[in-house]
Design a protein around this motif. Structure first.
Motif, PDB file in Angstrom:
ATOM      1  N   LEU A 159       0.837  -1.197   0.000  1.00 40.17           N
ATOM      2  CA  LEU A 159       0.000   0.000   0.000  1.00 40.17           C
ATOM      3  C   LEU A 159       0.876   1.253   0.000  1.00 40.17           C
ATOM      4  O   LEU A 159       0.627   2.198  -0.747  1.00 40.17           O
ATOM      5  N   GLU A 160       1.907   1.206   0.826  1.00 36.89           N
ATOM      6  CA  GLU A 160       2.789   2.370   0.924  1.00 36.89           C
ATOM      7  C   GLU A 160       3.411   2.660  -0.439  1.00 36.89           C
ATOM      8  O   GLU A 160       3.489   3.806  -0.876  1.00 36.89           O
ATOM      9  N   LYS A 161       3.814   1.557  -1.103  1.00 38.07           N
ATOM     10  CA  LYS A 161       4.430   1.699  -2.422  1.00 38.07           C
ATOM     11  C   LYS A 161       3.433   2.319  -3.407  1.00 38.07           C
ATOM     12  O   LYS A 161       3.763   3.261  -4.143  1.00 38.07           O
ATOM     13  N   GLU A 162       2.219   1.788  -3.352  1.00 35.88           N
ATOM     14  CA  GLU A 162       1.203   2.241  -4.295  1.00 35.88           C
ATOM     15  C   GLU A 162       0.843   3.707  -4.029  1.00 35.88           C
ATOM     16  O   GLU A 162       0.763   4.532  -4.947  1.00 35.88           O
ATOM     17  N   VAL A 163       0.640   4.020  -2.731  1.00 37.17           N
ATOM     18  CA  VAL A 163       0.277   5.384  -2.371  1.00 37.17           C
ATOM     19  C   VAL A 163       1.402   6.339  -2.753  1.00 37.17           C
ATOM     20  O   VAL A 163       1.156   7.425  -3.286  1.00 37.17           O
ATOM     21  N   ALA A 164       2.640   5.882  -2.528  1.00 36.70           N
ATOM     22  CA  ALA A 164       3.774   6.733  -2.898  1.00 36.70           C
ATOM     23  C   ALA A 164       3.727   7.043  -4.381  1.00 36.70           C
ATOM     24  O   ALA A 164       3.906   8.193  -4.801  1.00 36.70           O
ATOM     25  N   ASN A 171       2.524  10.743  -8.670  1.00 39.90           N
ATOM     26  CA  ASN A 171       1.834  11.053  -9.926  1.00 39.90           C
ATOM     27  C   ASN A 171       0.948  12.284  -9.785  1.00 39.90           C
ATOM     28  O   ASN A 171       0.929  13.169 -10.654  1.00 39.90           O
ATOM     29  N   LEU A 172       0.232  12.347  -8.668  1.00 38.36           N
ATOM     30  CA  LEU A 172      -0.672  13.467  -8.422  1.00 38.36           C
ATOM     31  C   LEU A 172       0.107  14.780  -8.369  1.00 38.36           C
ATOM     32  O   LEU A 172      -0.249  15.770  -9.023  1.00 38.36           O
ATOM     33  N   GLY A 196       1.545  15.631 -11.679  1.00 42.97           N
ATOM     34  CA  GLY A 196       0.464  16.120 -12.544  1.00 42.97           C
ATOM     35  C   GLY A 196       0.148  17.578 -12.233  1.00 42.97           C
ATOM     36  O   GLY A 196       0.031  18.419 -13.143  1.00 42.97           O
ATOM     37  N   SER A 197       0.033  17.891 -10.947  1.00 41.09           N
ATOM     38  CA  SER A 197      -0.271  19.266 -10.543  1.00 41.09           C
ATOM     39  C   SER A 197       0.846  20.200 -10.973  1.00 41.09           C
ATOM     40  O   SER A 197       0.603  21.296 -11.507  1.00 41.09           O
ATOM     41  N   ILE A 198       2.079  19.733 -10.752  1.00 46.37           N
ATOM     42  CA  ILE A 198       3.232  20.550 -11.148  1.00 46.37           C
ATOM     43  C   ILE A 198       3.211  20.793 -12.650  1.00 46.37           C
ATOM     44  O   ILE A 198       3.470  21.900 -13.125  1.00 46.37           O
ATOM     45  N   HIS A 199       2.841  19.732 -13.363  1.00 47.76           N
ATOM     46  CA  HIS A 199       2.780  19.862 -14.815  1.00 47.76           C
ATOM     47  C   HIS A 199       1.782  20.948 -15.224  1.00 47.76           C
ATOM     48  O   HIS A 199       2.061  21.776 -16.108  1.00 47.76           O
TER      49      HIS A 199
END
Lengths: 111, 643
Positions: B38-43, B48-49, B52-55
């Motif tokens: 889960l930690e890996k996935e959330v990371a 990505n989030l 994406g926002s930075i993009h």
């Protein structure tokens, strides 16, 4: 007591060792009776290895001799020495039974 | 079985403990793996989030930079008239909705008139463009002008609050305008676009991770551009916060952020909540976007899932324990019942009922085996009881027989108190309850005493029966015939008739003439007697005769000898000479003679007791194997003759 049976020429030889007393006499008598029934004829009893004989043993011998006599044969005693000889002498058995020094001598006496 | 722990309890305990251990291990491992996954996935998701926002932020910023650059490049070619410059600025502002205000400034140039021209600046207000030229000429020293001029490249200013537009958070994008080429290339002026950060901060603030996760935007200097706590915005830097909270690690973190790094790490918030943090840089402006979310929420699903699984496992274990206990009880209950029944059987109650055999399983087989054993035991005990009863009956009968046999032998001593010319004494100890030895003495006429000792072949009841016959015959014939040889011959003839079992007896028969001391004797195969004369014991030379019984028509001989006063004739059976010790050593005639010699002068009663004691001493605890019989006669001589 131990009993060894062998056949020599025309007679059956039974060698008795150890003690022939009240405890072992019945076994000797039974075994001798079986042998006589199986092979009729003269029976030579070898006392060479016998250490002791009691009155019960003598009685068994008498019974055996009687059985052979009834079958028309004879019983011979060989190798009667030492304490056994003393008993034979005191009780008068030496005079009644045919006594021989060796099996060969006994065989020679068998008719 | 009732003592200690029952099989059912042990079984249940072991199964429950094992199951619990297995479940604990499985759930623990699953929980751990789930957390890691889960930690890996959330990371990944958070990265990505954020990216994406930075993009999106970058896209906006780049568009603004590109428009500003475009104007700067346009202004490099020739000297634009004020009017065309204004038109260019207005057109660009109209095309780019993201730009709040737009302007251009130039270095003072003596060619120009005036040398320091007015700075044209347009900005939006309520959908219209307003022209607000800057004529203070102070711009030459301001950052938005100085920094791009000195760097010779595009520069974003530190965000600032614009009072003119009512405290809006702004940043400026400044692009230098060059003239000349190669060595002579130099900055002529700067095109500047003011950008409201309201849209960007809204975008950043809209980033939500999990339930209460939030995001923070930091400027190049570490100033908070957005934060859920509004008081921090534009008032505090991450370094100031580190200082005021005394959290050095926050300072290090701030340094890494300012350097433009990105990282996923564990972080404890100012409020002390264990959290996860991810930060990444906005390349154009050197800002940092930070996302923070509580650990509890990260693992909430795993926790609730694990909780549900644990509850299910616990319920399962309870169910399993119940089932195992039930089965174990079902298996062991018949065993318990069987044990109770067996205890009763063990206590001697063979009629105790065993539990009914319901099934053909091991317990059923055990019950059947027990039933068979009980039945066999019952039979055995019945047989044993019967045998014991029979044995006891025989024993009591033998006791009576012992008494009868003993009563048959003359036991009253002194036997002839009115006969001073001789003493006689005798004993008989049977090896078993009844024996085959016997002795006897009787007068055949007033001066002739017949005395004898006999030993029937073998021992026990057969010998005792034969002994009765022999003794009766010997006495009857003895009194009738009065001569030893005739007595023996006659009795032998009677015994030999119908003697199929070849029983026999040895007899030493003697007759003492009490007047003369002459002894006439005959022997039927018996041990030689001992004559004790002048304190010397010696065996009497005796002619041997054949034993009585096996053969008819045996002839015996009477021998004679003289007893002098004081002489003792000692008769015995082989129970004495053939008594053995533990090493099968015979007592023998030599020992007997020696012993008799030492007791030669004793009274007969003591003499026989001493010999008996001597034989017992020789045996040294070895069991008596044969009957022991002794008879002694001492001739004293006629009292008249002495006078």
């Amino acid at each position: 007591m131990d009993i060894q049976t062998s056949t020599a020429d025309k007679a059956l030889v039974v060698a008795v060792g150890g003690r022939l007393d009240a405890l072992t006499a019945p076994e000797f008598e039974r075994k001798a009776a079986e042998l006589i029934a199986a092979t009729p004829g003269p029976l030579i009893v070898d006392f060479e290895r016998l250490d002791y004989i009691s009155s019960a043993g003598l009685r068994a011998l008498l019974a055996t001799a009687k059985r052979i006599k009834a079958a028309g044969a004879q019983m011979l005693c060989v190798g009667v020495t030492g304490p056994v000889r003393e008993v034979f002498d005191i009780s008068g058995f030496s005079a009644v039974f045919q006594m021989h020094d060796s099996v060969v001598g006994a065989l020679a006496a068998v008719d | 079985m009732r003592a200690g722990r029952s099989i059912a309890r042990t079984f249940t305990l072991v199964v429950s403990v094992c199951t619990t251990l297995i479940f604990t291990a499985a759930i623990g491992y699953s929980y751990h793996r789930s957390r890691v996954a889960l930690e890996k996935e959330v990371a990944t998701n958070v990265a990505n989030l954020v990216q994406g926002s930075i993009h999106r932020v970058e896209t906006t910023l780049r568009a603004i930079a590109k428009a500003t650059e475009g104007v700067a490049r346009a202004l490099e070619t020739g000297h634009p008239a004020n009017r065309s410059l204004h038109a260019l600025l207005k057109a660009t502002l109209l095309d780019n909705g993201e730009i709040h205000g737009f302007g251009a400034a130039f270095d003072p140039d003596p060619v120009l008139d005036p040398p320091v021209p007015t700075v044209p600046y347009f900005f939006r207000r309520d959908g219209r463009l307003i022209f607000a030229p800057e004529d203070s000429y102070e711009y030459l020293g301001q950052d938005w002008y100085q920094i791009p001029k000195e760097l010779g490249a595009l520069a974003w200013s530190e965000p600032y609050l614009d009072r003119a537009s009512g405290g809006t958070l702004m940043t400026s994008c400044s692009v230098p305008i060059f003239v000349g080429t190669g060595e002579e290339r130099k900055v002529r002026g700067v095109v500047m676009a003011d950008v409201s950060l309201e849209g960007l901060t809204d975008l950043v603030e809209s980033i939500r991770v999990l339930r209460t996760g939030y995001s923070v935007l930091l400027s190049r200097n570490g100033t908070f551009l957005t934060h859920p706590d509004r008081d921090l915005v534009m008032n505090e830097t991450i370094f100031g916060l580190a200082e005021s909270l005394d959290r050095p690690e926050l300072r290090d973190l701030g340094k890494k952020m300012v350097r433009g790094g990105s990282e996923f790490l564990a972080y404890t918030t100012i409020g002390g909540v264990s959290s996860r943090m991810y930060y990444a840089p906005v390349p154009s402006t050197g800002w940092t976007l930070v996302v923070i979310f509580p650990e509890a929420e990260l693992y909430a699903d795993v926790h609730s899932l694990t909780l549900v699984v644990t509850v299910i496992a616990l319920a399962g274990i309870l169910l399993l324990t119940g089932a195992v206990h039930g089965i174990a009880r079902a298996v062991t209950a018949p065993l318990g019942a069987l044990a109770t029944a067996t205890e009763e059987i063990a206590a001697g109650n063979f009629d105790a009922g065993l539990p009914p055999v319901g099934t053909r399983d091991e317990v059923g087989q055990l019950t059947l085996a027990f039933a068979a054993m009980t039945s066999a035991l019952r039979d055995y005990i019945r047989d044993l009881t019967e045998t014991t009863a029979a044995k006891e009956r025989i024993q009591s009968e033998l006791k009576v027989a012992t008494d009868i046999q003993a009563s048959l032998l003359p036991r009253l001593f002194p036997a002839f108190p009115d006969r001073p010319e001789f003493d006689i004494f005798a004993t008989m100890d049977p090896a078993k309850e009844v024996g085959g030895d016997f002795y006897d003495f009787f007068f055949v006429n007033p001066t002739n005493l017949c005395f004898l000792v006999a030993d029937v072949a073998d021992k026990g009841v057969p010998a005792a029966l034969y002994m009765m016959v022999a003794k009766t015959l010997l006495k009857a014939e003895g009194q009738r015939l009065g001569e030893p040889d005739q007595i023996l011959a006659c009795v032998n003839t009677i015994l030999a008739a119908d003697n199929d079992s070849c029983m026999f007896t040895t007899v030493f028969c003697a007759i003492l003439d009490t007047e003369s001391g002459e002894v006439r004797f005959a022997n039927a195969g018996h041990n030689r007697p001992v004559l004790i004369s002048d304190s010397t014991a010696r065996l009497l030379p005796v002619r041997t005769g054949f034993v009585l019984g096996p053969m008819a028509d045996v002839v015996y001989t009477t021998e004679r000898m003289m007893l002098r006063p004081g002489d003792v004739l000692f008769l015995y059976t082989d129970g004495i000479t053939e008594a053995t010790n533990r090493t099968d050593e015979l007592y023998g005639e030599k020992r007997l003679l020696k012993a008799l010699q030492t007791v030669a002068d004793m009274e007969l009663v003591e003499m026989l007791a001493a010999i008996r004691a001597e034989v017992v001493r020789h045996a040294d605890g070895a069991p008596q194997s044969d009957d022991v019989t002794m008879i002694a006669i001492k001739y004293r001589g006629m009292p008249n003759a002495d006078r």
